[in-house]
Design an enzyme around this catalytic site. Structure first.
Site, PDB file in Angstrom:
ATOM      1  NE  ARG A  37      -4.045  -1.932   0.242  1.00  0.00           N
ATOM      2  CZ  ARG A  37      -5.277  -1.720   0.702  1.00  0.00           C
ATOM      3  NH1 ARG A  37      -5.644  -0.551   1.111  1.00  0.00           N
ATOM      4  NH2 ARG A  37      -6.140  -2.706   0.718  1.00  0.00           N
ATOM      5  NE  ARG A  41      -7.980   5.463   1.829  1.00  0.00           N
ATOM      6  CZ  ARG A  41      -8.759   4.765   2.649  1.00  0.00           C
ATOM      7  NH1 ARG A  41      -9.748   5.347   3.276  1.00  0.00           N
ATOM      8  NH2 ARG A  41      -8.517   3.481   2.839  1.00  0.00           N
ATOM      9  NE  ARG A  50     -10.510   6.757  -4.077  1.00  0.00           N
ATOM     10  CZ  ARG A  50     -11.810   6.898  -4.301  1.00  0.00           C
ATOM     11  NH1 ARG A  50     -12.226   7.696  -5.264  1.00  0.00           N
ATOM     12  NH2 ARG A  50     -12.689   6.262  -3.567  1.00  0.00           N
ATOM     13  CG  ASP A  87      -8.808  -3.514  -4.416  1.00  0.00           C
ATOM     14  OD1 ASP A  87      -8.099  -3.004  -3.541  1.00  0.00           O
ATOM     15  OD2 ASP A  87      -9.763  -4.250  -4.154  1.00  0.00           O
ATOM     16  CE1 TYR A 163     -12.690  -7.453   1.895  1.00  0.00           C
ATOM     17  CE2 TYR A 163     -10.992  -9.051   1.323  1.00  0.00           C
ATOM     18  CZ  TYR A 163     -11.391  -7.923   2.006  1.00  0.00           C
ATOM     19  OH  TYR A 163     -10.492  -7.250   2.805  1.00  0.00           O
TER      20      TYR A 163
END
Ligand code: 1CP
Length: 355
Positions: A37, A41, A50, A87, A163
């Protein structure tokens, strides 16, 4: 003199990049470094792109923007590897699940909890759907500095299926564990579908220019041993074996987060070149139990990176020391946390590279 020349030639044969040399089994005095990562952010320049991109999936599927956010941490910090910005849930998206990223809540999709849900998946056109991702990889391969390796990635089948069954993120993945136990044949077909899609997706990334691939099994640690072997280890072994048939020289890094005492048998069975270590696993123990042909990657605590200060540099030094003499890639034990100060990332890199 001649020997040094020979060594130099050998080192330059495909391994001019420190990260690839480590994955090929070479130890270095100062190990290469990248962070899970590393794009995201915590970087203001990421937040800007973004915001302009619209949805998170739009960002993943717009090669110009995805390549840009991949390169941001390389420009800022000079990491030894860039990891494709994408992702793990683009694979269920390509299989026809309605994946969406809800602001402040993370990814969501309609849960799959029965046989018709599994049979409905569109296993045919995965790589067609994901063409923008491969275009991003091609752009990155052309843009990266000569000493920076390009890493492609996918989620491991268990983590991705967890998921898909849950329909969203979770700490325990109770529904996924319940479904796998209540209907192992149906869940097995889901795992097989995702495994095949993952081989195709990773292979296409490699063809487009990825020089190593990482398989993220972020939720491996919630399963008891027998289910870990069936749903985590066996599918990843199959992915590694099938990729080796198609791309024999491209190293795979497996990251079975939280599998604890199962790490040594896992790495022998799966046959991966690199092993991602989570924060909790003791390095002295790993060193004693994992063959030194495997390149170890990890495992600084992301919370320590968040805190910064002298404790961070000391921990990086301890990590490098603990694995000295072995092929090692410095990384975190899990991803960079969004509130992390970018200055702390620079401190970590300085601590790895030394004066
Ligand atoms: O708002 C935003 O900007 C979205 C946040 C975000 C980002 C930056 C998501 C949503 N995904 C990503 C990128 C991403 N995801 C990368 C890019 C490259 C890099 O590392 O720099 C990678 C490798 C991933 C992998 C990923 N996605 C994993 C495995 C690694 C891990 O952290 O365990 C997992 C579990 C995901 C699912 C996911 N996608 C996004 C979020 C917030 C999550 C976690 C959701 C949850 O479990 O609640």
């Amino acid at each position: 003199m001649e020997l040094r020349l020979v060594n130099k030639t050998a080192a330059n044969e495909g391994h001019a990049k420190p990260l690839l040399a480590a994955l090929a089994g070479q130890a270095a005095r100062r190990p290469p470094v990248w962070l899970m990562r590393q794009a995201g952010r915590y970087l203001p320049e990421y937040r800007e792109v973004r915001a302009a991109a619209g949805s998170f999936l739009d960002l993943c599927y717009t090669p110009e923007l995805a390549a840009e956010v991949t390169l941001q941490p390389i420009r800022r910090f000079g990491f030894d590897a860039a990891i494709l910005f994408s992702d793990i849930l683009v694979v269920p998206d390509a299989l026809g699940c309605d994946v969406r990223y809800v602001e402040g809540e993370g990814p969501q999709m309609t849960p799959i909890r029965d046989a018709p849900g599994v049979e409905r998946l569109a296993s045919g056109g995965v790589t067609e759907h994901l063409q923008p991702v491969y275009e991003t990889v091609r752009r990155l391969a052309a843009a990266l500095p000569a000493d920076v390796a390009l890493i492609g990635f996918a989620g491991a089948p268990w983590t991705v299926c967890a998921y898909m069954v849950e329909g969203h993120g979770s700490r325990e993945f109770q529904e996924a564990r319940r479904f796998a136990r209540a209907a192992p044949d149906v869940f097995g077909r889901l795992i097989d579908t995702v495994t095949q899609a993952t081989v195709a997706h990773l292979s296409a990334q490699i063809t487009a220019g990825a020089e190593a691939v990482q398989i993220f099994d972020s939720w491996a640690g919630v399963l008891p041993e027998s289910e870990f072997l069936r749903w985590c280890q066996a599918p990843v072994r199959r992915i590694v074996a099938e990729l080796r048939q198609i791309h024999p020289r491209v190293p795979v890094i497996a990251f079975p987060r939280g599998c604890g005492a199962l790490y040594p048998d896992y790495v022998r069975d799966v046959g991966c070149a690199g092993l991602g270590l989570d924060t909790a696993v003791p390095l002295r123990w790993i060193r004693a139990h994992v063959p030194d042909t495997v390149c170890l990657q990890g495992n600084v605590d992301p919370v320590l990176l968040l805190q910064g200060g002298p404790a961070l540099a000391a921990e990086v030094e301890r990590t490098v020391e603990a694995l000295s003499g072995r092929p090692h890639i410095v990384n975190l034990g899990h991803g960079v946390l969004p509130p992390t100060d970018p200055a702390h990332v620079q401190m970590l890199i300085d601590a790895v590279r030394g004066p």
